[in-house]
Every structure is written in structure tokens, then in C-alpha cells.
Design a protein around this motif. Structure first.
Motif, PDB file in Angstrom:
ATOM      1  N   ALA A 143       0.702  -1.163   0.001  1.00  0.00           N
ATOM      2  CA  ALA A 143       0.196  -0.076  -0.024  1.00  0.00           C
ATOM      3  C   ALA A 143       1.055   1.279  -0.150  1.00  0.00           C
ATOM      4  O   ALA A 143       1.652   1.299   0.704  1.00  0.00           O
ATOM      5  CB  ALA A 143      -0.899   0.048   1.392  1.00  0.00           C
ATOM      6  N   THR A 144       0.735   2.156  -1.031  1.00  0.00           N
ATOM      7  CA  THR A 144       1.441   3.321  -0.931  1.00  0.00           C
ATOM      8  C   THR A 144       0.432   4.467  -0.987  1.00  0.00           C
ATOM      9  O   THR A 144      -0.554   4.447  -1.513  1.00  0.00           O
ATOM     10  CB  THR A 144       2.344   3.385  -2.402  1.00  0.00           C
ATOM     11  N   PHE A 145       0.973   5.428  -0.004  1.00  0.00           N
ATOM     12  CA  PHE A 145      -0.129   6.857   0.166  1.00  0.00           C
ATOM     13  C   PHE A 145       0.709   7.792   0.658  1.00  0.00           C
ATOM     14  O   PHE A 145       1.964   7.634   1.186  1.00  0.00           O
ATOM     15  CB  PHE A 145      -1.162   6.345   1.166  1.00  0.00           C
ATOM     16  N   ASN A 146       0.238   9.080   0.722  1.00  0.00           N
ATOM     17  CA  ASN A 146       0.812  10.234   1.324  1.00  0.00           C
ATOM     18  C   ASN A 146       0.052  10.490   2.707  1.00  0.00           C
ATOM     19  O   ASN A 146      -1.095  10.478   2.761  1.00  0.00           O
ATOM     20  CB  ASN A 146       0.613  11.487   0.373  1.00  0.00           C
ATOM     21  N   VAL A 147       0.852  11.109   3.353  1.00  0.00           N
ATOM     22  CA  VAL A 147       0.454  11.361   4.857  1.00  0.00           C
ATOM     23  C   VAL A 147       0.803  12.920   5.242  1.00  0.00           C
ATOM     24  O   VAL A 147       2.287  13.085   5.149  1.00  0.00           O
ATOM     25  CB  VAL A 147       1.072  10.281   6.128  1.00  0.00           C
ATOM     26  N   PHE A 148      -0.011  13.838   5.489  1.00  0.00           N
ATOM     27  CA  PHE A 148       0.404  15.042   6.047  1.00  0.00           C
ATOM     28  C   PHE A 148       0.772  14.980   7.734  1.00  0.00           C
ATOM     29  O   PHE A 148       0.061  14.393   8.203  1.00  0.00           O
ATOM     30  CB  PHE A 148      -0.661  15.909   5.834  1.00  0.00           C
ATOM     31  N   VAL A 149       1.931  15.618   7.775  1.00  0.00           N
ATOM     32  CA  VAL A 149       2.367  15.714   9.268  1.00  0.00           C
ATOM     33  C   VAL A 149       2.432  17.380   9.345  1.00  0.00           C
ATOM     34  O   VAL A 149       3.218  18.071   8.525  1.00  0.00           O
ATOM     35  CB  VAL A 149       3.366  15.076   9.698  1.00  0.00           C
ATOM     36  N   ASN A 150       2.119  17.894  10.741  1.00  0.00           N
ATOM     37  CA  ASN A 150       2.314  19.216  10.658  1.00  0.00           C
ATOM     38  C   ASN A 150       3.845  19.803  10.878  1.00  0.00           C
ATOM     39  O   ASN A 150       4.802  18.946  11.098  1.00  0.00           O
ATOM     40  CB  ASN A 150       1.702  19.743  12.179  1.00  0.00           C
ATOM     41  N   ASN A 151       4.168  20.661   9.681  1.00  0.00           N
ATOM     42  CA  ASN A 151       5.484  21.299   9.936  1.00  0.00           C
ATOM     43  C   ASN A 151       5.696  22.603  10.561  1.00  0.00           C
ATOM     44  O   ASN A 151       5.395  23.530   9.885  1.00  0.00           O
ATOM     45  CB  ASN A 151       5.871  21.228   8.607  1.00  0.00           C
ATOM     46  N   ASP A 152       5.926  22.508  11.766  1.00  0.00           N
ATOM     47  CA  ASP A 152       5.822  23.751  12.625  1.00  0.00           C
ATOM     48  C   ASP A 152       7.104  24.104  13.019  1.00  0.00           C
ATOM     49  O   ASP A 152       7.526  25.077  14.006  1.00  0.00           O
ATOM     50  CB  ASP A 152       4.903  23.729  13.794  1.00  0.00           C
ATOM     51  N   ILE A 153       8.167  23.616  12.317  1.00  0.00           N
ATOM     52  CA  ILE A 153       9.487  24.198  12.665  1.00  0.00           C
ATOM     53  C   ILE A 153       9.701  25.661  12.040  1.00  0.00           C
ATOM     54  O   ILE A 153       9.454  25.919  11.096  1.00  0.00           O
ATOM     55  CB  ILE A 153      10.598  23.290  12.150  1.00  0.00           C
ATOM     56  N   THR A 154      10.392  26.586  12.985  1.00  0.00           N
ATOM     57  CA  THR A 154      10.500  27.789  12.758  1.00  0.00           C
ATOM     58  C   THR A 154      11.955  28.101  12.385  1.00  0.00           C
ATOM     59  O   THR A 154      12.861  27.191  12.853  1.00  0.00           O
ATOM     60  CB  THR A 154       9.967  28.666  13.558  1.00  0.00           C
ATOM     61  N   ILE A 155      12.501  28.992  11.511  1.00  0.00           N
ATOM     62  CA  ILE A 155      13.784  29.391  11.552  1.00  0.00           C
ATOM     63  C   ILE A 155      14.327  30.302  12.598  1.00  0.00           C
ATOM     64  O   ILE A 155      15.425  30.851  12.477  1.00  0.00           O
ATOM     65  CB  ILE A 155      14.167  30.005  10.156  1.00  0.00           C
TER      66      ILE A 155
END
Length: 156
Positions: A143-155
Motif C-alpha cells: 500500500a502506497t500513500f501520502n500522509v500529512f504531518v504538521n511542519n511547525d519548525i521555525t527558522i
């Protein structure tokens, strides 16, 4: 910074691992290069294997493209084949149960606990059967799929 931003990879792979291990049709979950696993050990089956194919880093999300292989060892009967459709092995039973494994994982990502934990399926999963893929005779699904994960890393 939230835990998701710091440990997105770990949290996602460990969460998928725990979800798979909670299924009665999974004994072992592995990750990394599938060819590094000693697939000759019968006690590890049914086995699910997690592969992170790539990650797209966007402004607010990381999009993980993941393949999950769900498989079991095919048991060949020594009796003569009487049913030409089903043959003399349990390959269809394996395909049935291992499709349930990946389908449940996808459902949980789409609307269940994993979705509520901020791991969200993007689109649909593509499920492809395989037969006799490795040195021992196994069958299952990828099974191949995409998963969104929150990207809240700031610079900052």
C-alpha cells in the motif's frame, strides 16, 4: 515548537508501527531496507514493513510518501490440487487478510485515531498485490500513500 515538528519522522513511523501491531494479522513490524530482514524466520510472519519513499517539505506540512508491505508465508499443501481456482495453497487467504491490514491502516489515517493525532491521509492509497517476492514464498500487498504531518519548525 511542538513535538510533531521536532519528531515528525519518529512519531509517524512509531505511530504506524503501533497501529499495525494492534492488528491480529500482524506479528512483526519492520522498517528500512526489506532485504536486511531475515525473512527465513517463520515466527516473524505475518509481517508488515514500513518504507519511507520520500518527504516533501512544505510551509505548513511535511508530506510523507510511504509504502507499507503486508505479507505472510504461503503454505503449500502436499495434496493434489483439486480446486484449480484456489489452488493447493493459502495464497488467497493471505491476500484477503493482508489487504484487511493495509485497508484498516488507511481507514485509521483517513478518519480514525491517527487522523485525530494529526497524521492525515492525503488522497487515496494505491494497493498492489505481490506473490513470491522474496527468497521464501510470501504473498501480500504493498500500500502506497501520502500522509500529512504538521511542519511547525521555525527558522527563529
Amino acid at each position: 515548537m511542538s513535538q510533531t515538528g521536532i519528531r515528525g519522522f519518529y512519531l509517524l513511523t512509531e505511530t504506524i508501527e503501533q497501529q499495525l501491531l494492534s492488528d491480529v494479522n500482524v506479528n512483526t513490524v519492520t522498517t528500512g531496507d526489506i532485504y536486511d530482514i531475515d525473512l527465513s524466520k517463520m515466527s516473524i510472519f505475518p509481517l508488515s514493513h514500513i518504507i519511507i519513499n520520500n518527504v516533501i517539505s512544505q510551509e505548513s506540512v511535511l508530506t510523507f510518501n510511504i509504502s507499507v508491505l503486508a505479507m505472510d508465508v504461503v503454505d503449500e499443501s502436499k495434496k493434489a490440487t483439486t480446486d484449480v481456482f484456489r489452488g493447493n495453497n493459502d495464497e488467497q487467504d493471505i491476500l484477503n487478510t493482508q489487504l484487511q491490514v493495509v485497508n484498516k491502516l488507511v481507514k485509521v489515517l483517513r478518519k480514525g485515531n491517527l487522523y485525530n493525532d494529526q497524521f492525515q491521509l492525503d488522497g487515496d492509497a494505491n494497493c498492489e498485490p505481490f506473490y513470491d517476492r522474496f527468497s521464501n514464498k510470501v504473498a501480500g500487498w504493498t500500500a502506497t500513500f501520502n500522509v500529512f504531518v504538521n511542519n511547525d519548525i521555525t527558522i527563529c
